[in-house]
Every structure is written in C-alpha cells, then in structure tokens.
Design a protein around this motif. Structure first.
Motif, short mmCIF file in Angstrom:
data_model
loop_
_atom_site.label_atom_id
_atom_site.label_comp_id
_atom_site.label_asym_id
_atom_site.label_seq_id
_atom_site.Cartn_x
_atom_site.Cartn_y
_atom_site.Cartn_z
N ALA A 154 0.91 -1.25 -0.16
CA ALA A 154 0.14 0.05 0.08
C ALA A 154 0.78 1.15 0.10
O ALA A 154 0.62 2.03 -0.91
CB ALA A 154 -0.89 0.01 1.08
N VAL A 155 1.91 1.29 0.86
CA VAL A 155 2.82 2.38 1.08
C VAL A 155 3.54 2.54 -0.40
O VAL A 155 3.61 3.66 -0.89
CB VAL A 155 3.88 2.24 2.19
N VAL A 156 3.91 1.59 -0.89
CA VAL A 156 4.93 1.80 -2.06
C VAL A 156 4.11 1.81 -3.17
O VAL A 156 4.50 2.74 -4.17
CB VAL A 156 5.85 0.31 -2.27
N SER A 157 2.94 1.50 -3.29
CA SER A 157 2.15 1.79 -4.55
C SER A 157 1.71 3.14 -4.33
O SER A 157 1.64 3.80 -5.56
CB SER A 157 0.72 0.92 -4.54
N SER A 158 1.18 4.06 -3.22
CA SER A 158 0.99 5.20 -3.56
C SER A 158 2.08 6.09 -3.78
O SER A 158 2.08 6.87 -4.48
CB SER A 158 0.30 5.57 -2.19
N TRP A 159 3.30 5.60 -3.30
CA TRP A 159 4.50 6.33 -3.68
C TRP A 159 4.79 6.35 -5.30
O TRP A 159 5.21 7.39 -5.81
CB TRP A 159 5.57 5.61 -2.99
N ALA A 160 4.47 4.99 -5.59
CA ALA A 160 4.77 4.91 -7.37
C ALA A 160 3.61 5.63 -8.11
O ALA A 160 4.26 6.25 -9.06
CB ALA A 160 4.77 3.37 -7.65
N LYS A 161 2.63 5.80 -7.62
CA LYS A 161 1.54 6.42 -8.31
C LYS A 161 1.88 7.94 -8.30
O LYS A 161 1.70 8.72 -9.40
CB LYS A 161 0.28 6.23 -7.57
N ALA A 162 2.46 8.53 -7.09
CA ALA A 162 2.68 9.84 -7.30
C ALA A 162 3.63 10.15 -8.18
O ALA A 162 3.97 11.25 -8.65
CB ALA A 162 3.01 10.36 -5.69
N ARG A 163 4.61 9.10 -8.65
CA ARG A 163 5.57 9.57 -9.62
C ARG A 163 5.35 8.96 -10.85
O ARG A 163 6.24 8.63 -11.96
CB ARG A 163 6.91 8.89 -9.06
N GLN A 164 4.14 8.48 -11.02
CA GLN A 164 3.56 7.63 -12.40
C GLN A 164 4.63 6.69 -12.86
O GLN A 164 4.94 6.65 -14.04
CB GLN A 164 3.52 8.80 -13.42
N LEU A 165 4.97 5.76 -11.95
CA LEU A 165 5.78 4.57 -12.24
C LEU A 165 4.97 3.55 -12.31
O LEU A 165 3.96 3.33 -11.55
CB LEU A 165 6.67 4.52 -11.15
N LEU A 166 5.15 2.63 -13.23
CA LEU A 166 4.32 1.55 -13.28
C LEU A 166 4.81 0.52 -12.23
O LEU A 166 5.88 0.33 -11.81
CB LEU A 166 4.77 0.72 -14.72
N PHE A 167 3.80 -0.19 -11.40
CA PHE A 167 3.98 -0.79 -10.16
C PHE A 167 3.56 -2.17 -10.48
O PHE A 167 2.44 -2.50 -10.69
CB PHE A 167 3.32 -0.30 -8.95
#
Ligand code: PLP
Length: 379
Positions: A154-167
C-alpha cells in the motif's frame, strides 16, 4: 463472494457453448469465419483460445484486476510485462528477486538499453534513493525468495503512483488466496503458475493480471506479438489446480506453522526466515497485508556441508528446484535457484551456502516434523 467460493464460481465456471462444468480443452489453432472478419471472437489461438481465455478471465477475477493473460512460463509472463518498457527506461527491482528475474534484467534487457537498480524495497528510503530521471517502473516481489522479506504494497504503490511509475508485483509466493496486490494499488500482478497456482509439479506456466483496460490492451498486444502463450491443455491443468488453491494454501500454512515451531530454538538452526514468526522484521506488515504467511520457510544451518548432510537424511522432502506443490521440497538456493546471482552479491543478501529453503507440502504435518527431527540430529 468469499475467497473459497470465488475459486469455484469465479471467472467462467462452465463452458458457455455446452454447459460443461469443466471448461473443455479447445485443442485448436484456427477458427472458421462466416465472412471476412466475421467470427465468434476467435481467429487464431496465439491471439486467443477459449480454454486459455477461461483461465485468463478466472485469474483476473481472483486477482481483482481488469484482464488476465496466460503465458508458457512465469519468465515468459515477466518478459512480456517488462516489454512494456522502452530502451532508455530505468526500472527499480527488489534486491533478492527470483534468480531468473535478475538474469533477464541483467543479461537480456540490459542489452536492449533498459537499465535497472536493485534495492531493498522493504525500505521506502532505499527505493527513493534508487530513483533516476528516467525511472519508469518498480518491480517488487513479496514475500521474497528465499529470504521472505516483505514489502509494504500500500505504501509503495501510493509512492509509485505519485511518480507515475508502473508498479509490478510478483505474487507467486502468496497467491491471490492470501494476497491481492491490485486491491492495494499495484498496476500489474505476475505469477509463476508453475508453483502454488498449478500446485502439482506438472505444468510450467505464467500469469499476468493488469488493473485497467488500457494496460490490458498494451499487454495483449505484446502477448500476441511475442507469442509465448499457454497451450489449451496446460491452461486446463492450471484451472484444475486453482479450484483447490484455498484448501491447499490452508494446508501448506498449517504444516509450515508446525515446522517453524519445531525449528525455532533448535541448536543446529542459526536463523529462520518466516513472515509468520513474531521475530520476523516485517511480521506486523505481513499480518496486515496478507491473509496468511504461506508455506515457504528458509533456515540457515551454518555451512554448505551441514546443509548437504541434512538433505541426505530427509525422507519426505525431495531435493528439487521449484516450490508450491503438494509434495514437500527442499533446496539450497545458493547452489540451485539463485546460482545465477554472483557469489559476492548472494552473500551480501544473506543467501549463504548453509541456507536451506523448504516448500512445505500438504503431507501430514507430524510426519514432516519427525523427518526434520531425524535429519537435524547432532552427530
Ligand atoms: C519460479 C518463479 C518465477 C519464474 O517462473 P517459471 O514458471 O519458472 O518461468 C518467477 N518468480 C518467482 C517468485 C518464482 O518462484
């Protein structure tokens, strides 16, 4: 629908054409067209096959995603997903990812100009430190193989979303029965279905599920273009395996708990890695993010020589690569699954020569503990 019910009634639970309660094996390559371009949804089996489609719909349902894809192996699925990247892109991956993932990244994709950094994804600071201007994706395996490290999805996915990275999450160890990464924000989930999903050591297969239709279109394009699709017989076997996934995962877990309880405090065992242990560094996280701890246990007996003595005396744990099947397996990651990782890097990670990894089967737990007891005896 609860999980065990979904395993039986999810996806396409019967053949839409005949009502057969087991979707038939459509052993076919091409399909009659009524007129040019007029067909019943299938033209050629690389592009789509009804048996494979049933499996793809089933896994998408179980993983709570938009669309599923079945490949001829876990690595073929991984390769297809990584083919969404372009030359010049950079990807961050969990540092102790599956050896084959490490190999495809460093030996194949590196040649095509895709750069990678391996980071301890249990720490958001470590991930942050690996970011470059051209970082496009983040690939996490959790729990990892063989050290069972757990990343906070959950933490890493919201971090990735904020940077528009494919998770991307490799969910092979926990399966959708215990863990659903898309519900926690992942864009793509990967599986080696060769493991728990197939569950019987009889098929090599890979699955991918995407969270939205746009990614679905992109991945279907790659699947059809590169062609490493799963055949209809194997698709059927994977569906057959999936029906009992819940029962099997519960049984693996129960036996794993008994084994961990036995190994804890054993004088010959230097360290145990299992997310269900209160002493595991991410135990609380594992409890929160997954519904179970799984059937994989690693433990260190101190040296390569001790490891081979233990293995020689075991009766019910077969020395073999792979994991997640009904029979208990044991392996020495440093010499087997992770041999493609250079020694120096392996040791940095904790994958020592004395590290044993067991995939707990669904035999009687008491027999498994007895077997370990006689093999771990001090001479
Ligand atoms: C086995 C495995 C793979 C590769 O899958 P294959 O089906 O062997 O190609 C990828 N990830 C993990 C975690 C695995 O255990």
């Amino acid at each position: 629908m609860k999980r065990k019910t979904k395993l039986i009634h999810g996806g396409i639970p019967f053949d839409p054409h005949t009502g057969a309660v087991s979707v038939p094996i459509y052993q076919v390559s091409t399909y009659k067209q009524d007129d040019i371009g007029v067909h019943k949804g299938y033209e050629y089996s690389r592009t789509g096959n009804p048996t494979r489609h049933a499996l793809e719909t089933y896994i998408a349902d179980l993983e709570e995603g938009a669309r599923g894809f079945a490949f001829s192996s876990g690595m073929a699925a991984t390769h297809a997903v990584l083919s969404l990247l372009n030359s010049g892109d950079h990807i961050i991956l969990t540092d102790d990812v599956y050896g084959g993932t490490y190999r495809i990244i460093t030996k194949v994709l590196a040649r095509l100009g895709i750069e990678a950094t391996f980071a301890d994804t249990t720490s958001i600071e470590e991930i942050e430190g690996a970011v470059r201007p051209h970082t496009k994706a983040l690939f996490v395996e959790t729990p990892t193989n063989p050290l069972l490290k757990v990343t906070d999805l959950a933490v890493v996915s919201s971090w990735a979303k904020a940077r528009q990275l494919l998770f991307i999450v490799d969910n092979t160890f926990n399966t959708p029965y215990w863990q659903t990464p898309i519900a926690l924000g992942a864009d793509i989930v990967l599986h080696s279905a060769t493991k728990y999903i197939g569950g019987h050591s009889d098929v090599v297969a890979g699955l991918a599920v995407v969270s939205d239709e746009r990614l679905g279109e992109e991945l279907h394009f790659v699947q059809n273009a590169t062609g490493a699709v799963l055949g209809p017989q194997d698709s059927w076997l994977i569906m057959r395996g999936l029906k009992t996934l819940g029962l099997r995962m519960e049984a693996h877990e129960e036996n794993a708990r008994a084994i961990v309880a036995y190994l804890s405090g054993h004088p010959a065992v230097r360290r145990i890695y299992y997310p269900g242990l209160a002493s595991h560094p991410q135990h609380e996280l594992a409890k929160r993010q997954a519904r179970g701890f799984g059937g994989m246990i690693s433990f260190d007996v101190g040296s390569g020589a001790k490891a081979s003595e233990v293995i020689k005396r075991l009766k019910y744990f077969t020395l073999a690569e792979s994991l997640g099947a009904v029979e208990s397996l044991i392996s020495v990651p440093a010499k087997m699954t992770h041999a493609s990782i250079p020694r120096e890097r392996r040791e940095q990670l904790g994958i020592t020569d004395g590290l044993l990894r067991i995939s707990v089967g669904i035999e009687d737990g008491e027999d498994l503990v007895e077997d370990l007891k006689q093999s771990l005896r001090e001479e």
